[in-house]
Design a protein around this motif. Structure first.
Motif, mmCIF file in Angstrom:
data_model
loop_
_atom_site.group_PDB
_atom_site.id
_atom_site.type_symbol
_atom_site.label_atom_id
_atom_site.label_comp_id
_atom_site.label_asym_id
_atom_site.label_seq_id
_atom_site.Cartn_x
_atom_site.Cartn_y
_atom_site.Cartn_z
ATOM 1 N N UNK A 220 1.083 -1.851 -0.080
ATOM 2 C CA UNK A 220 0.105 0.211 -0.164
ATOM 3 C C UNK A 220 0.944 1.516 -0.272
ATOM 4 N N UNK A 221 0.472 2.013 -0.516
ATOM 5 C CA UNK A 221 0.693 3.919 -0.846
ATOM 6 C C UNK A 221 1.136 4.563 1.033
ATOM 7 N N UNK A 222 2.488 5.434 0.835
ATOM 8 C CA UNK A 222 2.726 5.503 2.543
ATOM 9 C C UNK A 222 1.776 6.408 3.370
ATOM 10 N N UNK A 223 2.058 6.910 4.221
ATOM 11 C CA UNK A 223 0.690 7.621 5.027
ATOM 12 C C UNK A 223 1.947 8.131 6.470
ATOM 13 N N UNK A 224 0.840 9.282 6.790
ATOM 14 C CA UNK A 224 1.468 9.806 7.770
ATOM 15 C C UNK A 224 1.534 9.302 9.200
ATOM 16 N N UNK A 225 2.874 9.288 10.154
ATOM 17 C CA UNK A 225 2.687 8.118 11.376
ATOM 18 C C UNK A 225 1.295 8.494 12.431
ATOM 19 N N UNK A 226 0.989 9.957 12.133
ATOM 20 C CA UNK A 226 0.054 10.367 12.718
ATOM 21 C C UNK A 226 -0.943 9.327 13.001
ATOM 22 N N UNK A 227 -1.535 9.139 12.058
ATOM 23 C CA UNK A 227 -2.696 7.474 11.214
ATOM 24 C C UNK A 227 -2.456 6.603 12.765
ATOM 25 N N UNK A 228 -1.054 6.493 12.413
ATOM 26 C CA UNK A 228 -0.757 5.366 13.764
ATOM 27 C C UNK A 228 -0.932 5.877 14.826
ATOM 28 N N UNK A 229 -0.988 6.821 15.217
ATOM 29 C CA UNK A 229 -0.856 7.856 16.934
ATOM 30 C C UNK A 229 -2.609 7.938 16.846
ATOM 31 N N UNK A 230 -3.337 8.248 16.081
ATOM 32 C CA UNK A 230 -4.552 8.497 16.783
ATOM 33 C C UNK A 230 -5.407 7.191 16.621
ATOM 34 N N UNK A 231 -4.781 6.183 16.153
ATOM 35 C CA UNK A 231 -5.447 4.096 15.936
ATOM 36 C C UNK A 231 -5.527 4.018 18.037
ATOM 37 N N UNK A 232 -4.281 4.102 17.855
ATOM 38 C CA UNK A 232 -3.743 4.140 19.312
ATOM 39 C C UNK A 232 -4.376 4.798 20.055
ATOM 40 N N UNK A 233 -4.722 5.776 20.619
ATOM 41 C CA UNK A 233 -5.427 6.605 21.182
ATOM 42 C C UNK A 233 -6.647 6.094 20.919
ATOM 43 N N UNK A 234 -7.004 6.110 19.585
ATOM 44 C CA UNK A 234 -8.791 5.272 19.857
ATOM 45 C C UNK A 234 -8.718 3.490 20.613
ATOM 46 N N UNK A 235 -8.285 3.440 20.059
ATOM 47 C CA UNK A 235 -7.520 1.704 21.383
ATOM 48 C C UNK A 235 -7.333 2.238 22.632
ATOM 49 N N UNK A 236 -6.702 2.432 22.913
ATOM 50 C CA UNK A 236 -6.529 3.143 24.844
ATOM 51 C C UNK A 236 -8.567 3.376 25.063
ATOM 52 N N UNK A 237 -8.917 4.409 24.108
ATOM 53 C CA UNK A 237 -9.830 4.648 24.854
ATOM 54 C C UNK A 237 -11.327 3.674 24.844
ATOM 55 N N UNK A 238 -11.120 3.271 23.648
ATOM 56 C CA UNK A 238 -11.869 1.760 23.563
ATOM 57 C C UNK A 238 -12.277 1.093 24.615
ATOM 58 N N UNK A 239 -10.464 0.241 25.157
ATOM 59 C CA UNK A 239 -9.922 -0.622 26.290
ATOM 60 C C UNK A 239 -10.528 -0.023 26.774
ATOM 61 N N UNK A 240 -9.969 1.767 27.725
ATOM 62 C CA UNK A 240 -10.846 2.013 29.042
ATOM 63 C C UNK A 240 -12.201 2.300 29.047
ATOM 64 N N UNK A 241 -12.955 1.725 27.943
ATOM 65 C CA UNK A 241 -14.791 2.368 28.485
ATOM 66 C C UNK A 241 -15.096 0.392 28.905
ATOM 67 N N UNK A 242 -14.673 -0.519 27.811
ATOM 68 C CA UNK A 242 -14.682 -1.821 28.195
ATOM 69 C C UNK A 242 -14.555 -2.269 29.704
ATOM 70 N N UNK A 243 -13.294 -1.405 29.926
ATOM 71 C CA UNK A 243 -12.298 -1.742 31.799
ATOM 72 C C UNK A 243 -13.497 -1.126 32.748
ATOM 73 N N UNK A 244 -14.314 0.220 32.149
ATOM 74 C CA UNK A 244 -14.526 1.040 33.129
ATOM 75 C C UNK A 244 -16.257 0.731 33.452
#
Ligand SMILES: [Zn+2]
Length: 244
Positions: A220-244
């Protein structure tokens, strides 16, 4: 062939991106392709007037057949030295995939499994020679002095032998630890084949920590590393919601 900057060229055969990095006296090639793509591979080099003799190193991001398939043939016909992670060696020797892992979601598994039963992932195995470079651990202590303004780091998760190059200007060649193919829902930026999802997230964080700004995946094509940061952030948020 595509010019990324003064030092990096890229070309694509099938679904796999290859990269050529200019060194002071030659090139470093990142990955090869399937065994049966050798002719096409030579054609790509010829189009840029690069001879096999000019390639001093072959850097394998990992041992899978779409990256290492024609490596043996290439090494026999060039003077290139191999750079691989220690964990790749048993699989490279036999020319097989390390199958410990799974496809990310059921849909992809169902789509790919019937195929993967038919497709033979084996390729001509290769022996590591005494002139080759074996990287161990996180690769930082024994990064090679290749004249590249950047670092070689281990980025496991897709496979235990996955390694990446992060250049000082923020370009990062990452093999399959991140992908930009199809981008179906949950699978976005994640490799289809996963040995350890937590290792993948750790590797993404590591890439960002080492200054990755633009991700150049093998698929696939190159993309901004920020997209990975955002994805990591979203995952953490989702985990927090399921754990709370
Ligand atoms: Zn792979």
């Amino acid at each position: 062939m595509k010019k990324i900057n003064d030092q990096i060229l890229s070309f694509k055969i099938g679904l796999t991106n290859n990269f050529l990095i200019k060194l002071s006296g030659g090139y470093l090639l990142v990955d090869t392709n399937y065994y049966h793509k050798y002719k096409q591979f030579l054609k790509e080099l010829k189009s840029e007037k690069i001879s096999l003799g000019e390639i001093s190193y072959l850097f394998l991001t990992h041992h899978h057949d779409d990256h290492a398939g024609l490596a043996k043939r290439f090494l026999l016909n060039s003077q290139a030295k191999l750079i691989v992670h220690n964990n790749a060696i048993p699989f490279l020797k036999m020319g097989i995939h390390d199958n410990r892992g799974k496809h990310w979601n059921k849909w992809i598994q169902q789509m790919l499994n019937p195929l993967s039963k038919k497709i033979n992932h084996n390729y001509p195995g290769l022996k590591v020679r005494k002139e080759d470079f074996i990287l161990e651990g996180d690769c930082l202590k024994n990064s090679l002095d290749l004249g590249i303004a950047g670092k070689i780091i281990s980025t496991p998760g897709h496979s235990s032998d996955s390694i990446s190059i992060v250049f000082n200007d923020g370009n990062a060649i990452v093999g399959d630890v991140a992908m930009n193919l199809f981008n179906l829902g949950e699978t976005k930026y994640r490799p289809f084949f996963i040995q350890d999802i937590n290792e993948i997230y750790k590797s993404w964080r590591k890439l960002i920590k080492f200054g990755a700004k633009i991700i150049f995946p093998a698929h696939g094509k190159s993309f901004a590393a920020d997209k990975l940061s955002k994805k990591l952030h979203d995952i953490k948020k989702a985990e927090h919601i399921t754990n709370s």
